[in-house]
Write an enzyme that holds these catalytic residues in place. Sequence first.
Site, PDB file in Angstrom:
ATOM      1  N   HIS A  53       0.814  -1.224   0.000  1.00 26.23           N
ATOM      2  CA  HIS A  53       0.000   0.000   0.000  1.00 26.23           C
ATOM      3  C   HIS A  53       0.843   1.268   0.000  1.00 26.23           C
ATOM      4  O   HIS A  53       0.449   2.270  -0.584  1.00 26.23           O
ATOM      5  CB  HIS A  53      -0.945   0.013   1.201  1.00 26.23           C
ATOM      6  N   GLN A 131     -10.190  -2.550   5.879  1.00 28.90           N
ATOM      7  CA  GLN A 131     -10.936  -1.840   4.845  1.00 28.90           C
ATOM      8  C   GLN A 131     -12.058  -1.010   5.481  1.00 28.90           C
ATOM      9  O   GLN A 131     -12.620  -1.386   6.508  1.00 28.90           O
ATOM     10  CB  GLN A 131     -11.527  -2.841   3.845  1.00 28.90           C
ATOM     11  N   HIS A 184     -10.884 -11.114   1.621  1.00 22.23           N
ATOM     12  CA  HIS A 184     -11.786 -10.539   2.634  1.00 22.23           C
ATOM     13  C   HIS A 184     -13.147 -11.224   2.579  1.00 22.23           C
ATOM     14  O   HIS A 184     -14.162 -10.622   2.246  1.00 22.23           O
ATOM     15  CB  HIS A 184     -11.903  -9.028   2.424  1.00 22.23           C
ATOM     16  N   HIS A 205      -3.573 -12.490   0.716  1.00 22.92           N
ATOM     17  CA  HIS A 205      -3.021 -12.696   2.070  1.00 22.92           C
ATOM     18  C   HIS A 205      -3.686 -13.872   2.807  1.00 22.92           C
ATOM     19  O   HIS A 205      -4.490 -13.695   3.712  1.00 22.92           O
ATOM     20  CB  HIS A 205      -3.040 -11.421   2.918  1.00 22.92           C
ATOM     21  N   ASN A 208      -5.392 -14.461   6.471  1.00 19.88           N
ATOM     22  CA  ASN A 208      -5.858 -13.193   7.004  1.00 19.88           C
ATOM     23  C   ASN A 208      -7.135 -12.748   6.300  1.00 19.88           C
ATOM     24  O   ASN A 208      -7.237 -12.808   5.084  1.00 19.88           O
ATOM     25  CB  ASN A 208      -4.768 -12.126   6.866  1.00 19.88           C
ATOM     26  N   ALA A 209      -8.111 -12.297   7.079  1.00 22.79           N
ATOM     27  CA  ALA A 209      -9.412 -11.851   6.573  1.00 22.79           C
ATOM     28  C   ALA A 209     -10.147 -12.964   5.822  1.00 22.79           C
ATOM     29  O   ALA A 209     -10.734 -12.751   4.766  1.00 22.79           O
ATOM     30  CB  ALA A 209      -9.266 -10.614   5.692  1.00 22.79           C
ATOM     31  N   GLY A 237       6.410 -11.885  10.357  1.00 20.82           N
ATOM     32  CA  GLY A 237       6.554 -12.244  11.748  1.00 20.82           C
ATOM     33  C   GLY A 237       5.415 -11.779  12.615  1.00 20.82           C
ATOM     34  O   GLY A 237       5.414 -12.018  13.834  1.00 20.82           O
ATOM     35  N   HIS A 239       1.761 -11.341  10.971  1.00 24.09           N
ATOM     36  CA  HIS A 239       0.510 -11.852  10.405  1.00 24.09           C
ATOM     37  C   HIS A 239       0.363 -13.363  10.535  1.00 24.09           C
ATOM     38  O   HIS A 239      -0.759 -13.862  10.673  1.00 24.09           O
ATOM     39  CB  HIS A 239       0.393 -11.462   8.930  1.00 24.09           C
ATOM     40  N   ASP A 262       2.336  -6.301   1.925  1.00 21.61           N
ATOM     41  CA  ASP A 262       1.141  -5.602   2.422  1.00 21.61           C
ATOM     42  C   ASP A 262       1.559  -4.355   3.216  1.00 21.61           C
ATOM     43  O   ASP A 262       0.889  -3.957   4.162  1.00 21.61           O
ATOM     44  CB  ASP A 262       0.273  -6.527   3.276  1.00 21.61           C
TER      45      ASP A 262
END
Length: 367
Positions: A53, A131, A184, A205, A208-209, A237, A239, A262
Amino acid sequence: MIIKNAQVYTEGFAFEKRDVAVEGELFAETAGGGTVDASGLLMLPGLIDIHSHGCSGYDFCDGTDEALDAITAYEGKNGVTAISPASMTLAEETLIAIYQNAARYSYRGGAMFLGVNMEGPFFNPAKKGAQNGAFLREPDIGMFRRLWEASGGRIKTACVAPELPGAMEFIDEAKRYCAVAVAHTTSDYDTAMEAFRRGASRAIHLYNAMPPFSHRAPGVVGAVADSGAMAELICDGVHIHPAVVRATVKLLGDDKVVLISDSMMATGLSDGAYSLGGQHVDVKGNLATLSDGTIAGSATNLFDCMRCAVKFGVPLESAVRMATINPAKAIGEDGRMGSIASGKLANFVLADRELNIRAVYVKGKQL
């Protein structure tokens, strides 16, 4: 130019001592010019981050040349020679302005800007992560096409939660333009398998989500393993536990895992207060969180993520593969980058055996 005596990471995913020719912007069979003595050094393909990002106090969603100049400069000096940064879930008019800037942006040095990872707004509110829930919406191929036009065709990935109404039809259409990824999401195994069957090719990812991977509900993770889709992994280290990183590489194979950073705007800076997608983020070390404690991206660049993978027990040869040719394949750029081969762009990194960067080259020129 000839790079001499390096331990070169080959297309056979192993290191071999040999010389490499660079002619102009490309790797070549032969070349004139000077030589670079790389004795004792590793020669790696330039890393490719297809999900970040920002960094250095800037975010891709700033939508300015100043932001992209700062981001590409930081990435380049840290061994990342090409990027496809991610947008966030924002109002359509805001995204159009961001994408229009991306369409106009041209290479000015540092990492190459390849295009946009469209992360949002077609996500499940239950797994929105960092988000902005105010701008989430159901999959809308019309909106995607408007953003595609605004970007000048520079969307590399379109993300979607496959359980949402209209998601499968969205995948059917969006795959004609770019890679489609599952993200997500609260999707179960069967729904995710259908998404991959319809043309989605990657999970964003992994872990995650999304629902956890369990013995009775394998979810998206199980579907990735069975479908042969690729999966992004944030190896910072924070996530994902090191044991899960190792297990995932064993489960999927090092040809299917894509390391990503990310990273958000705090990357490369000190601890403090920052923002992501218009939301307040506190950063302490590698941990970036929203006010409610939700993890909000990372504060780590991709080269450091690759170092983490090696520290966690992933073989160096696998970690390099997962940060170079795999991301190139995931967004259809492997024909021109991602490996050290004649005819490809001469994007590469010289590093010592402890993975300290000694030099970075993009298009045959040292940064």
